[in-house]
Design a protein around this motif. Structure first.
Motif, PDB file in Angstrom:
ATOM      1  N   LYS A   1      11.229  10.027  -8.920  1.00 49.44           N
ATOM      2  CA  LYS A   1      10.612  11.352  -8.958  1.00 49.44           C
ATOM      3  C   LYS A   1      10.626  12.010  -7.585  1.00 49.44           C
ATOM      4  O   LYS A   1      11.032  13.161  -7.434  1.00 49.44           O
ATOM      5  CB  LYS A   1       9.173  11.163  -9.400  1.00 49.44           C
ATOM      6  CG  LYS A   1       8.562  12.273 -10.139  1.00 49.44           C
ATOM      7  CD  LYS A   1       7.203  11.892 -10.705  1.00 49.44           C
ATOM      8  CE  LYS A   1       6.478  10.698 -10.163  1.00 49.44           C
ATOM      9  NZ  LYS A   1       6.991   9.410 -10.252  1.00 49.44           N
ATOM     10  N   THR A   2      10.181  11.260  -6.595  1.00 53.34           N
ATOM     11  CA  THR A   2      10.117  11.826  -5.251  1.00 53.34           C
ATOM     12  C   THR A   2      11.526  12.119  -4.730  1.00 53.34           C
ATOM     13  O   THR A   2      11.763  13.157  -4.111  1.00 53.34           O
ATOM     14  CB  THR A   2       9.350  10.873  -4.308  1.00 53.34           C
ATOM     15  OG1 THR A   2       8.066  10.630  -4.877  1.00 53.34           O
ATOM     16  CG2 THR A   2       9.180  11.467  -2.937  1.00 53.34           C
ATOM     17  N   THR A   3      12.447  11.225  -5.015  1.00 53.28           N
ATOM     18  CA  THR A   3      13.848  11.444  -4.621  1.00 53.28           C
ATOM     19  C   THR A   3      14.365  12.751  -5.227  1.00 53.28           C
ATOM     20  O   THR A   3      14.976  13.576  -4.543  1.00 53.28           O
ATOM     21  CB  THR A   3      14.718  10.259  -5.112  1.00 53.28           C
ATOM     22  OG1 THR A   3      14.165   9.053  -4.578  1.00 53.28           O
ATOM     23  CG2 THR A   3      16.159  10.408  -4.680  1.00 53.28           C
TER      24      THR A   3
ATOM     25  N   ALA B   1       1.791  15.793  -4.389  1.00 54.36           N
ATOM     26  CA  ALA B   1       0.539  15.628  -5.127  1.00 54.36           C
ATOM     27  C   ALA B   1       0.315  14.169  -5.503  1.00 54.36           C
ATOM     28  O   ALA B   1      -0.605  13.847  -6.247  1.00 54.36           O
ATOM     29  CB  ALA B   1       0.533  16.502  -6.371  1.00 54.36           C
ATOM     30  N   ASP B   2       1.169  13.294  -5.010  1.00 54.09           N
ATOM     31  CA  ASP B   2       0.984  11.865  -5.269  1.00 54.09           C
ATOM     32  C   ASP B   2       0.013  11.329  -4.216  1.00 54.09           C
ATOM     33  O   ASP B   2       0.414  10.852  -3.163  1.00 54.09           O
ATOM     34  CB  ASP B   2       2.322  11.125  -5.219  1.00 54.09           C
ATOM     35  CG  ASP B   2       2.221   9.741  -5.844  1.00 54.09           C
ATOM     36  OD1 ASP B   2       1.084   9.250  -6.001  1.00 54.09           O
ATOM     37  OD2 ASP B   2       3.267   9.149  -6.162  1.00 54.09           O
ATOM     38  N   ILE B   3      -1.269  11.456  -4.541  1.00 58.93           N
ATOM     39  CA  ILE B   3      -2.309  11.114  -3.571  1.00 58.93           C
ATOM     40  C   ILE B   3      -2.364   9.596  -3.377  1.00 58.93           C
ATOM     41  O   ILE B   3      -2.668   9.100  -2.301  1.00 58.93           O
ATOM     42  CB  ILE B   3      -3.681  11.646  -4.057  1.00 58.93           C
ATOM     43  CG1 ILE B   3      -3.593  13.151  -4.364  1.00 58.93           C
ATOM     44  CG2 ILE B   3      -4.779  11.340  -3.068  1.00 58.93           C
ATOM     45  CD1 ILE B   3      -3.288  14.037  -3.198  1.00 58.93           C
TER      46      ILE B   3
ATOM     47  N   PRO C   1       1.690   8.597  -1.450  1.00 61.62           N
ATOM     48  CA  PRO C   1       2.284   9.796  -0.837  1.00 61.62           C
ATOM     49  C   PRO C   1       3.489   9.465   0.028  1.00 61.62           C
ATOM     50  O   PRO C   1       3.340   9.170   1.203  1.00 61.62           O
ATOM     51  CB  PRO C   1       1.134  10.352   0.016  1.00 61.62           C
ATOM     52  CG  PRO C   1       0.320   9.145   0.382  1.00 61.62           C
ATOM     53  CD  PRO C   1       0.500   8.123  -0.724  1.00 61.62           C
ATOM     54  N   ASN C   2       4.680   9.487  -0.561  1.00 69.01           N
ATOM     55  CA  ASN C   2       5.825   9.131   0.280  1.00 69.01           C
ATOM     56  C   ASN C   2       6.808  10.265   0.539  1.00 69.01           C
ATOM     57  O   ASN C   2       7.900  10.036   1.036  1.00 69.01           O
ATOM     58  CB  ASN C   2       6.529   7.860  -0.213  1.00 69.01           C
ATOM     59  CG  ASN C   2       6.739   7.893  -1.714  1.00 69.01           C
ATOM     60  OD1 ASN C   2       6.701   8.955  -2.318  1.00 69.01           O
ATOM     61  ND2 ASN C   2       6.966   6.752  -2.313  1.00 69.01           N
ATOM     62  N   VAL C   3       6.397  11.488   0.254  1.00 67.28           N
ATOM     63  CA  VAL C   3       7.254  12.627   0.615  1.00 67.28           C
ATOM     64  C   VAL C   3       7.529  12.660   2.128  1.00 67.28           C
ATOM     65  O   VAL C   3       8.690  12.770   2.530  1.00 67.28           O
ATOM     66  CB  VAL C   3       6.655  13.968   0.124  1.00 67.28           C
ATOM     67  CG1 VAL C   3       7.339  15.156   0.770  1.00 67.28           C
ATOM     68  CG2 VAL C   3       6.774  14.062  -1.392  1.00 67.28           C
TER      69      VAL C   3
END
Ligand code: ADP
Ligand code: MG
Length: 363
Positions: free
Chosen positions: A129-131, A152-154, A157-159
């Motif tokens: 998802k993040t990719t 929003a991945d609290i 959080p790997n953005v």
């Protein structure tokens, strides 16, 4: 909630906006023998003025509402994790409940200056998802849009690490300024707290963080804000859907995600809040041999097609399982930036073009 706890919470509610304006926060941990234990978050944590914040601000505010409190102390750690319902937000609207869809979403408010908002979601974690969110955001930027990317991945959080940004955002007056990296603007809880700590946040803290990212971040003039969601349908998803009108959602899945149950729940949630699902991206779809260029499918195939067929949503694209995509993401140099002409990067551009087609009338 006991009476004294209610009064203490009222005191905290009074002081909280001030702390949040400075990028911090506060949570009640426990009340024991008329002593209140609180946990300071974000910018408040380890701040040299934390002790004066406590005595001058927090203690005064709490005692004003609850005079029976003798003292206020810093707790060693954040409150113990609990599910959203156990944490007392059970009365928060549940969009999954039949008939509940209407009212909660009347409070939606757009973000000034932000023309469109797109969520990137999945049923399971680790599907990429993040990719996809990062490469989609960067691809949209390459197509000429001004782009924001909100993490929003609290809980995971790997953005920032996948984008290769370490610097903390600045604060201007009451507003948090997003970090600018590879010509897009980004915000993540990882800028404020050690990612390991966020993992144990309670539901309401997650909700507040998402709200703050939407309301207190100076996003400026954006064509599109891409939101990287955690897996599933938890507090972050609900908060996002309740707070802002989403223009669309992109669902990420893997070829072998044969159990459609998780995906179904996600899609149903978006449908219920009347968010169009733009389509599904099948990630780690096939493998291209770097030596002979032959395509093989290491996993069971057809997850993306199955989702597309089952829910009558378009298949936006298939992304190969690729060492460069992984390495680029994990080292903070996304392939769209390092090698925009590579076939893998072109795949993301094609997806971005389809997404652009869906939102172009609003730009
Ligand atoms: P999620 O956000 O869904 O949890 P991530 O985007 O963090 O998933 O991806 C999980 C891991 O898989 C990361 O290490 C990432 O680099 C890797 N990955 C994702 N997509 C691909 C791909 N297409 N090829 C190779 N590795 C990938
Ligand atoms: Mg992720």
């Amino acid at each position: 909630m006991s009476d004294v706890q209610k009064k203490v919470e009222a005191g905290l509610a009074e002081i909280r906006p001030m702390l949040e304006a400075d990028g911090g926060g506060i949570e009640l941990v426990k009340i024991e023998d008329d002593v209140v234990y609180v946990y300071l978050m974000g910018a408040c944590q380890g701040c040299p003025s934390a002790s004066s914040t406590m005595t001058d601000g927090v203690e005064v505010a709490i005692k004003k509402h609850a005079p029976e409190i003798k003292a206020v102390r810093l707790a060693d750690g954040p409150p113990v994790p609990a599910t959203a319902s156990a944490a007392g937000i059970a009365d928060a609207p549940d969009p999954a409940a039949p008939g509940a869809a209407k009212e909660p979403f009347e409070n939606q408010k757009s973000i000034g200056g932000v023309k469109t908002i797109i969520a990137v979601a999945s049923g399971k974690g680790g599907v990429g998802k993040t990719t996809v969110a990062i490469n989609l955001a960067l691809a949209l930027e390459q197509l000429g849009l001004t782009v924001g990317l909100m993490d929003a991945d609290i809980y995971g959080p790997n953005v920032p690490s996948m984008l290769g940004v370490v610097k903390s955002p600045n604060v201007s007056g009451q507003r948090i300024l997003p970090s600018r990296v590879h010509n897009i603007f980004t915000m993540s809880i990882a800028f404020f707290v050690d990612p390991d700590q966020a993992v144990i946040w309670r539901g309401p803290m997650v909700m507040r963080a998402v709200q703050q990212f939407l309301r207190d971040v100076e996003w400026g003039e954006l064509d599109v804000l891409v939101v990287d969601l955690p897996p599933g349908t938890g507090d972050a998803q609900l908060t996002l859907a309740m707070e802002v009108p989403l223009d669309g959602a992109v669902i990420v899945t893997t070829p072998s995600e044969v159990a459609l149950q998780d995906v179904r729940r996600g899609i149903m949630m978006f449908k219920q809040v009347k968010v169009p699902v733009f389509g599904v991206v099948e990630n780690m779809s096939y493998y291209v041999c770097p030596h002979c260029n032959r395509e093989t499918a290491p996993f069971a195939q057809g997850g993306g097609k199955a989702v597309s067929n089952a829910f009558k949503i378009p298949l936006l694209g298939e992304i190969p399982l690729d060492a460069k995509i992984r390495a680029a993401g994990d080292e903070g140099t996304p392939i769209i930036v390092t090698d925009p002409d590579a076939p893998q990067a072109k795949k993301f551009i094609e997806i971005a073009e389809k997404v652009l087609e869906k939102i172009k009338d609003k730009l």
